[in-house]
Design a protein around this motif. Structure first.
Motif, PDB file in Angstrom:
ATOM      1  N   SER A 170      -6.524   8.376  -9.901  1.00  0.00           N
ATOM      2  CA  SER A 170      -6.202   7.185  -9.122  1.00  0.00           C
ATOM      3  C   SER A 170      -6.838   7.297  -7.738  1.00  0.00           C
TER       4      SER A 170
ATOM      5  N   LYS B 100      -7.722   4.994  -5.696  1.00  0.00           N
ATOM      6  CA  LYS B 100      -7.053   4.100  -4.753  1.00  0.00           C
ATOM      7  C   LYS B 100      -5.718   4.696  -4.308  1.00  0.00           C
TER       8      LYS B 100
ATOM      9  N   GLU C 280       0.829  -1.206   0.000  1.00  0.00           N
ATOM     10  CA  GLU C 280       0.000   0.000   0.000  1.00  0.00           C
ATOM     11  C   GLU C 280       0.865   1.259   0.000  1.00  0.00           C
TER      12      GLU C 280
END
Length: 165
Positions: A126, A128, A68
């Motif tokens: 984006s 995410k 992440e």
């Protein structure tokens, strides 16, 4: 298996950029100088992460903070490369107007708020990446984030089957 030359180059370049950032911050806490070294480190980490995603199917299946964080760093690297915003800022130190009692926080170079970044080019949004940027990077010290990245790379190097070991 030995680490392929391009992986070794990217790892070394990332560590060199971090050293330059440390040197820049030791001599003067200036966000423009810090931006250069920070984005150089982010560039090499992003290049390494993208290469691992392409070359190592097991890397793509990894979850958690490390992957992440790498995605979040890609988000901010892309914004810095394509929209050219300042993605770091100096906080702390003495600022006007002075208020008393006076307390002086040390100067720290931090990642800016995602809300201050310009929008992505159409078709390159984006959500995410932005959410992970807010979760893992936004407002944190640049040095702390890059230390987390370094720890992730060390962890990845020790993973059986990793292309970095």
């Amino acid at each position: 298996m030995s680490t392929p030359p391009l992986y070794r180059l990217a790892l070394t370049a990332f560590k060199d950029a971090r050293e330059r950032l440390d040197e820049n911050l030791a001599s003067v806490s200036h966000s423009a100088k810090a931006l250069v070294s920070t984005m150089e480190a982010a560039y090499w980490v992003n290049a390494l992460d993208l290469r691992l995603r392409k070359d190592d199917p097991s890397y793509n299946r990894l979850n958690g903070a490390g992957p992440e964080l790498m995605w979040a760093l890609r988000f901010v690297r892309n914004r810095a490369a394509h929209q050219l915003p300042l993605v770091v800022e100096a906080t702390g130190g003495i600022r006007a107007p002075l208020t008393f009692p006076l307390s002086v926080s040390p100067i720290v170079i931090r990642w800016v708020s995602a809300a201050t970044l310009p929008p992505a080019d159409e078709g390159h949004e984006s959500p995410k990446g932005e959410a992970l940027y807010v979760k893992w990077i936004e407002g944190r010290s640049v040095l702390d984030v890059l230390e987390d990245v370094d720890r992730w790379l060390i962890t990845e190097q020790s993973r059986p089957g990793s292309l970095l070991n």
